[in-house]
Design an enzyme around this catalytic site. Structure first.
Site, PDB file in Angstrom:
ATOM      1  N   HIS A 179       0.871  -1.177   0.079  1.00 30.10           N
ATOM      2  CA  HIS A 179      -0.007   0.259  -0.157  1.00 30.10           C
ATOM      3  C   HIS A 179       0.920   1.347   0.228  1.00 30.10           C
ATOM      4  O   HIS A 179       0.331   2.398  -0.177  1.00 30.10           O
ATOM      5  CB  HIS A 179      -1.014  -0.155   1.322  1.00 30.10           C
ATOM      6  N   ASP A 393       3.513   9.632  -0.737  1.00 28.65           N
ATOM      7  CA  ASP A 393       2.470   8.781  -0.328  1.00 28.65           C
ATOM      8  C   ASP A 393       2.160   7.727  -1.363  1.00 28.65           C
ATOM      9  O   ASP A 393       2.017   8.025  -2.543  1.00 28.65           O
ATOM     10  CB  ASP A 393       1.122  10.149  -0.171  1.00 28.65           C
TER      11      ASP A 393
HETATM   12  C1  G6P Z   1      -0.897   3.200   6.108  1.00 34.13           C
HETATM   13  C2  G6P Z   1      -0.677   1.985   6.003  1.00 34.13           C
HETATM   14  C3  G6P Z   1      -1.480   1.020   6.571  1.00 34.13           C
HETATM   15  C4  G6P Z   1      -1.880   1.235   8.057  1.00 34.13           C
HETATM   16  C5  G6P Z   1      -2.343   2.602   8.052  1.00 34.13           C
HETATM   17  C6  G6P Z   1      -2.552   2.968   9.594  1.00 34.13           C
HETATM   18  O1  G6P Z   1      -2.223   3.304   5.514  1.00 34.13           O
HETATM   19  O2  G6P Z   1      -0.426   1.403   4.445  1.00 34.13           O
HETATM   20  O3  G6P Z   1      -0.768  -0.508   6.573  1.00 34.13           O
HETATM   21  O4  G6P Z   1      -2.632   0.290   8.535  1.00 34.13           O
HETATM   22  O5  G6P Z   1      -1.373   3.636   7.753  1.00 34.13           O
HETATM   23  O6  G6P Z   1      -1.214   2.830  10.254  1.00 34.13           O
HETATM   24  P1  G6P Z   1      -1.238   1.988  11.731  1.00 34.13           P
HETATM   25  O7  G6P Z   1       0.162   1.707  11.930  1.00 34.13           O
HETATM   26  O8  G6P Z   1      -2.184   2.589  12.684  1.00 34.13           O
HETATM   27  O9  G6P Z   1      -2.088   0.586  11.233  1.00 34.13           O
END
Ligand code: G6P
Length: 489
Positions: A179, A393
């Site tokens: 992602h 991003d």
């Molecule tokens: C990004 C990453 C995700 C992640 C999200 C929130 O979008 O690509 O994999 O889940 O951030 O971050 P966190 O560390 O809270 O899961």
């Protein structure tokens, strides 16, 4: 499934124990949030987010399971069913949260993959924990996957899972989607475990990236650090003894949002009324500008504030005419870089507001909260200008949500060319957020653009986003995963 293969030559005594699920998604976090009810009892609610929305129908049709961490340390939970899928919690100890999640995932890989905006830290203890946790995710997945099942592994926290799964369960069809960006070779090369991570990813039959440039960065790294033959986007993976083993493909599949759901919310009378209320509460300024980000150093919030502060100083904007709403949702708060960022951003907001606020008007309404999607859509509707100034991003779904919510085709999007969304949202006002003068000019352009021009641009962007929604994205990926064949010798 067509790719099902016998793992044993003796069909009566197969050595593998197969699970019950034909389609399994694996991600660091499970797509549910725990909610505590008034009586103190707790239950699970599906978390908002495009990925789970897109995959819910696939889950319901196939026998679907989701493997992931439920978000609390030192707690082991049994599998449970929720929203038509089996949820399989993978426990993480407090130490693993520190080393695997906060450490290797978010203080090594995250800054490394985002152009080293912050300095990545390399610690062997973090890597050891990352390896062990990836093994645990792979084991939990192998235990629930039926023979020949499809497994879709998500994101940078789990890059070793594809190879571990292929070794444990050669019958599976394995997809991986990254992602976040994949960095250029010259940056990726810093990673002490660069070969192992590439080997981990190459365990997948199909590796998806956000942008074509991410896929080509990855393929360059494969060539340099593994030496495999690459034809078009296909990697000919060889075994230890140098023999051809199978083909793994790397391609771009830009992710999207549940666009029609956002558009439908934007037409709900109560949400439209809430957007009016937001404007009233800010004193009905002529212009409302909006930023919505996780409080992350990749998002360029500081650059945005600097530009905005200078526009106030220059007199191009006054607090009577314009207000900036900055939603900064709390994120990864125990990681040092994030703590420092919060101090920095809140210091800037305080300085700007202290200088320009009046009793009646504020320059920046700063909100360190996360909000339900209904409130987000009301904010999108209230905002004349959306500011997305990420320094790097993977995609930036907020930009797409803003576009989907602008059902009357009004409003302007200022969008960083360093966000994946800039590949497709070409009618945005594209900016290099490092260029503060350029960013200031882009904000002024957004505020003063003739309505006919903003509408022309927004109409084209809305068509793009509504046609290419997250359902289409997941279908494209899963079709490619199945069409490709295993490519085994
Ligand atoms: C990004 C990453 C995700 C992640 C999200 C929130 O979008 O690509 O994999 O889940 O951030 O971050 P966190 O560390 O809270 O899961």
């Amino acid at each position: 499934m067509s790719s099902a293969q016998q793992t044993s030559t003796d069909s009566d005594t197969e050595s593998t124990d197969y699970g019950d699920f034909e389609f399994i998604v694996v991600s660091n976090r499970l797509p549910v949030d725990r909610v505590t009810d008034d009586d103190g009892s707790s239950s699970w609610r599906r978390s908002p987010g495009g990925l789970v929305t897109a995959l819910a129908p696939v889950m319901a049709k196939a026998d679907g399971a989701w493997v992931g961490w439920h978000g609390a340390p030192d707690e082991t939970l049994d599998s449970f069913d929720e929203a038509n899928m089996r949820l399989v919690p993978v426990p993480l100890s407090g130490e693993e949260v520190e080393l695997y999640y906060e450490g290797f995932s978010n203080a090594t890989l995250w800054p490394l993959y985002h152009d080293v905006i912050a300095s990545p830290e390399f610690h062997r203890t973090w890597w050891d924990s990352y390896r062990r946790v990836n093994e645990r995710f792979a084991q939990a997945t192998a235990a629930v996957a039926s023979k020949g099942a499809t497994v879709w592994v998500q994101d940078y926290q789990l890059q070793l899972v594809p190879k571990l799964l292929r070794e444990a369960r050669p019958d599976l069809r394995i997809g991986f989607f990254n992602h976040i960006p994949f960095p250029p070779l010259e940056i990726y090369a810093q990673l002490p475990w660069r070969r192992q991570v590439i080997e981990g990813l190459l365990g997948a039959d199909l590796i998806g990236f956000q942008r074509p440039s991410d896929a080509s960065n990855f393929l360059r790294c494969v060539r340099r650090f593994k030496g495999h033959t690459i034809k078009a986007q296909q990697v000919h993976v060889t075994s230890e003894n140098g023999e051809f083993a199978y083909v793994s493909r790397a391609e771009a599949f830009p992710i999207s949002i549940d666009a029609s759901a956002i558009a439908a919310l934007a037409q709900r009378e109560d949400i439209i009324e809430r957007s009016r209320e937001i404007r009233r509460e800010l004193g009905n300024p002529q212009h409302i500008l909006l930023g919505v980000d996780r409080l992350d150093y990749t998002k360029g919030i500081g650059h945005r504030l600097k530009a905005y502060g200078e526009l106030l100083e220059d007199g191009d904007i006054t607090v009577e005419d314009a207000a900036l709403i900055q939603v900064a949702s709390p994120s990864r708060e125990r990681v040092e870089q994030y703590r420092l960022l919060r101090e920095d951003i809140e210091g800037s907001v305080g300085r700007i507001n202290g200088t320009y606020d009046t009793m009646k008007n504020t320059a920046i309404r700063y909100l360190h909260h996360s909000y339900p999607v209904e409130e987000m859509v009301a904010l999108y509707l209230a905002a004349d200008v959306m500011l997305v100034t990420a320094l790097r991003d993977g995609m930036n779904l907020v930009a797409k949500e803003y576009v989907a919510a602008r059902t009357e085709n009004r409003g302007a999007l200022v969008l960083s060319e360093f966000a994946g969304a800039a590949d497709t949202l070409r009618q945005a006002i594209l900016v290099n957020p490092h260029d503060i003068d350029g960013l200031k000019a882009a904000i002024v352009k957004a505020l003063t653009m003739p309505r006919a021009e903003t509408m022309r641009r927004m109409r084209i962007m809305r068509r793009q986003v509504l046609q290419n929604d997250v359902e289409r994205w997941s279908k494209a990926f899963l079709d490619a995963l199945h069409d490709g064949g295993r490519g085994e010798s």
